[in-house]
Design an enzyme around this catalytic site. Sequence first.
Site, PDB file in Angstrom:
ATOM      1  N   ARG A  35       0.817  -1.219   0.000  1.00 55.97           N
ATOM      2  CA  ARG A  35       0.000   0.000   0.000  1.00 55.97           C
ATOM      3  C   ARG A  35       0.849   1.266   0.000  1.00 55.97           C
ATOM      4  O   ARG A  35       0.431   2.287  -0.537  1.00 55.97           O
ATOM      5  CB  ARG A  35      -0.921   0.011   1.215  1.00 55.97           C
ATOM      6  CG  ARG A  35      -2.041  -0.965   1.048  1.00 55.97           C
ATOM      7  CD  ARG A  35      -2.966  -0.919   2.223  1.00 55.97           C
ATOM      8  NE  ARG A  35      -4.218  -1.570   1.896  1.00 55.97           N
ATOM      9  CZ  ARG A  35      -5.104  -1.943   2.786  1.00 55.97           C
ATOM     10  NH1 ARG A  35      -4.896  -1.721   4.060  1.00 55.97           N
ATOM     11  NH2 ARG A  35      -6.219  -2.525   2.409  1.00 55.97           N
ATOM     12  N   GLY A 367      -9.702  -8.645  -1.187  1.00 53.98           N
ATOM     13  CA  GLY A 367      -8.594  -9.150  -0.386  1.00 53.98           C
ATOM     14  C   GLY A 367      -7.988 -10.478  -0.815  1.00 53.98           C
ATOM     15  O   GLY A 367      -6.818 -10.545  -1.194  1.00 53.98           O
ATOM     16  N   GLY A 390     -12.710  -3.721   0.545  1.00 50.40           N
ATOM     17  CA  GLY A 390     -14.094  -3.310   0.806  1.00 50.40           C
ATOM     18  C   GLY A 390     -14.563  -2.259  -0.176  1.00 50.40           C
ATOM     19  O   GLY A 390     -15.705  -2.290  -0.652  1.00 50.40           O
TER      20      GLY A 390
END
Length: 409
Positions: A35, A367, A390
């Site tokens: 990330r 995920g 999500g």
Amino acid sequence: MSKFSDFNFSGHKALIRVDFNVPIDMDFNVTDNTRIIATIPTIKKILADGGSVILMTHLGRPKDGAVDKYSVKHLINSLYKLLHVGHPNSDNYNENTKVLFADDCIGTQAVLAASILKPGEVLLLENLRFYKEEEKGDEAFAEKLSKLGDVYVNDAFGTAHRAHASTAVIAKFFEANNKMFGLLMESEVLSAEKVLHQAKKPFTAIIGGAKVSDKILIIENLLDRATDIIIGGGMAYTFMKARGGKIGNSLCEDDRLETAKEILEKAKQKNVSIHLPEDSVIADKFASDATTKNCPSDAIPDGWMGLDIGGKAIDIFSAVINKSKTILWNGPMGVFEMEKFQNGTKAIALAVVESTKNGAFSLVGGGDSVAAINQFNLADKVSYVSTGGGAMLEYFEGKVLPGIAAVQG
Ligand code: AMP
């Protein structure tokens, strides 16, 4: 909103919402920096233009104020190293890039650190979620954050589905031409749009994972867009049972049997082909040393459970994937974390790679399918791997994401 690549950041202090919610081990080492890596191009472009960067993120789920475990200071080393990777002769490489840290995201220290920040410097603010106001979307808190920079960049696709102070509310304190998506957010949105609104047909959605209940909305939305929907993983057995099959001890959500029936019915009406696994690898227990055998997915004996798709299912699914021009993949085909049950997920990953080679646009998101494609080292062989679990799911459920709407509005 402005377009990031057209904006000249020279002399600007860019306040960037990033998603640095990365896993950290007991010794506070970042164990997966994906990330952080994903936002480096955004940061580097601003610095290369002659701007400075103020980074806002959350880390973990602190319940009650500041705790050392969730301090963003544990990310400084990783960020510093990643900012200094690259070729020294490239345009946006600067070995002098400084990474400073403010141990509060608002208040005197943050204000002072932001005010003396020089072009080419990066300031990392302490965890936003040390304040309850962040998740509550508190306006006064958002306004305080907004004062730290003069341009707002949202590069946190992973939290775009949250209407939090730093992800959405803050945008109203910036003029339209001083707010924009970062490069990561831009490519996430472009890729998702390509699949949702500009999909070339045939469009195949591959949906897997454990629970039907988590994926109902996405399947419902895809019934209006996809030509084929492949359903694998644990959730396939609820559909199998809904069709009258015998599924032994496989995962099943009995309270979703009606929903599964309705989905199968709607698909028929809308002319969408739903593909369930013809056969399964079944096991006598949920364990890596289980005894296994192959079996039709609708005739699984009691005491046995389907933990992966079987060879026939792989062939049928692969053929569907191979004729597709657009592919969306969310959720594994089996318990890929155990070697014995990873064959199906791997075969489907390879089929997606093959189809991509032949010109299909493939988006992998959510995920566990991302974890799987990374585990098989195939991430760079599909068109796009989404960083938002999500958020990606909600986007494909057809919801408006507050983090996106706030910047666009
Ligand atoms: P999800 O988060 O809903 O995408 O689910 C991912 C999880 O589903 C992974 O941890 C897989 O191990 C699990 N899973 C996939 N297939 C099965 C299966 N047939 N039975 C039980 N769990 C499964």
